[in-house]
Design a protein around this motif. Sequence first.
Motif, PDB file in Angstrom:
ATOM      1  N   LEU A  75     -12.834   5.706  -5.304  1.00 49.79           N
ATOM      2  CA  LEU A  75     -12.003   4.495  -5.331  1.00 49.79           C
ATOM      3  C   LEU A  75     -11.858   3.908  -3.934  1.00 49.79           C
ATOM      4  CD1 LEU A  75     -10.150   2.585  -6.897  1.00 49.79           C
ATOM      5  CD2 LEU A  75      -8.280   4.212  -6.541  1.00 49.79           C
ATOM      6  N   ASN A 104       0.830  -1.196   0.000  1.00 51.54           N
ATOM      7  CA  ASN A 104       0.000   0.000   0.000  1.00 51.54           C
ATOM      8  C   ASN A 104       0.874   1.259   0.000  1.00 51.54           C
ATOM      9  OD1 ASN A 104      -1.117   2.234   1.900  1.00 51.54           O
ATOM     10  ND2 ASN A 104      -2.981   1.200   1.256  1.00 51.54           N
ATOM     11  N   CYS A 112     -13.064   0.076  -2.677  1.00 53.09           N
ATOM     12  CA  CYS A 112     -12.152  -0.872  -2.032  1.00 53.09           C
ATOM     13  C   CYS A 112     -12.713  -1.370  -0.708  1.00 53.09           C
ATOM     14  CB  CYS A 112     -10.790  -0.219  -1.810  1.00 53.09           C
ATOM     15  SG  CYS A 112      -9.816   0.021  -3.313  1.00 53.09           S
ATOM     16  N   THR A 158      -3.231  -2.801  -1.509  1.00 54.40           N
ATOM     17  CA  THR A 158      -2.328  -2.058  -2.393  1.00 54.40           C
ATOM     18  C   THR A 158      -3.037  -0.907  -3.082  1.00 54.40           C
ATOM     19  OG1 THR A 158      -1.065  -4.094  -2.775  1.00 54.40           O
ATOM     20  CG2 THR A 158      -0.719  -2.277  -4.315  1.00 54.40           C
ATOM     21  N   ILE A 159      -4.211  -1.168  -3.656  1.00 55.79           N
ATOM     22  CA  ILE A 159      -4.943  -0.129  -4.395  1.00 55.79           C
ATOM     23  C   ILE A 159      -5.275   1.045  -3.492  1.00 55.79           C
ATOM     24  CG2 ILE A 159      -7.107   0.364  -5.605  1.00 55.79           C
ATOM     25  CD1 ILE A 159      -7.028  -2.482  -6.693  1.00 55.79           C
TER      26      ILE A 159
END
Length: 484
Positions: A360, A330, A364, A399-400
């Motif tokens: 976003l 991340n 998530c 991560t995103i």
Amino acid sequence: MPRPAATAAAPPARKVPLRKLLRAASVACGVQFGWALQLSLLTPYVQELGIPHAFASLVWLCGPLSGLLVQPLVGHLSDRIAPAASPLGRRRPFIAAGAASIAAAVLTVGFSADIGRLFGDDITPGTTRLGAICVYLVGFWLLDVGNNATQGPCRAFLADLTENDPRRTRIANAYFSLFMALGNILGYATGAYSGWYWIFPFTVTPSCSISCANLKSAFLLDIIILVITTYITVASVQEPQSFGGDEAEHPGTEQEAFLWELFGSFRYFTLPVWMVLIVTALTWIGWFPFILFDTDWMGREIYRGSPDNPEATQSYHDGVRMGSFGLMLNSVLLGLTSVVLEKLCRKWGAGLVWGVSNILMALCFVAMLVITYVAKNMDYPPSGVPPTGIVIASLVVFTILGAPLAITYSIPYAMAASRVENLGLGQGLAMGILNLAIVIPQVEIMLHWTRSDLELIVTHGSIGEHETNNKKPTAMESLYHRTT
């Protein structure tokens, strides 16, 4: 409180080179290294000391509570100090003092089990260590006070160095976000490694297990990095000698009470300032549960472990380390996003970039709910190791989330600095007010979380029993349903 008056145009100051802005922001690496360790390791650690999972969120409440007062107060005090009154100027003494508080705090937290034993704690596994818990809470409060006392003046320091130049303000805050990413990478990588006790064998004691020794060793590394980065920031550049609209430049002005000045300044905020504060508050309603319980979620929901059950402790710690690895990924994306953030803002506009990042983020969090549901309804192998697909999906989501987190760490501060500057308020007070928009939702979340867990204890006897019987969603799931 009189309305801040616009000051006469001053001769344009010489711009601080970008390389010096980069060095001025470097303390964020040392501070965030400690934050990363705190967020990834302390929730499991506090449960090892004997604090039930239901009350773990109550312990974390001290962070937002200290942020409610400490950061606005420190920012306000630094605004009122004349730059010539100290060899270090007006921001850097607070940065240095805050870093010293952090160093003292991590030593207290790391050695809390050993100090508790000196107070007569029973070190039998599974027992509640009251002495260690008391020492831990003192260190934890001091750690949060130090974090708030350091980050606020550092943000204001960068705003001072880029005054009247919104583009350079965004660049300076992007540098700050970049160093936060670097600190996260180092911190989460440190938390994910389980062999620090081999390098620092003196950290293993009768009262401190291997996981505790790893935490203690990680905090010793944190002190080293914090000292280095603080020195770089403090020695990087001289502070400007004049600041438009600051009270330190007008010593004859009547000095009002801090709280009256803090809340009295709200009535002069324009609509753009209010929009920054409101969106920041709504954004952190989503971010705070993730930041607080991300590794705990991986250990409990994905690896099906528990720090309270001896048979599931190893699975829980495996999940915590995997969660730390996910947070390291991340942070890598966080750093990459920080590098290109200024270009994105020039192309699309800061407001659009911020809005897209929040969408976003919400997607998530929804994906995390889906992963939790799938994991609960899957058959794990006899070894108890979660299927590879579930682990990879969790790591991808972690991560995103680095991209919107980089934007959250940068754009709101740059927008607040440029908009408040026109009102003639000091940047220290402005950063403190923005911090209120962050910590007030956190306090509400923590109180709501604790109330929900207490209701479950009253209804089902204990959180552990509730989770075993699957009578209702866990508190974390319920909270994510509400925040997303």
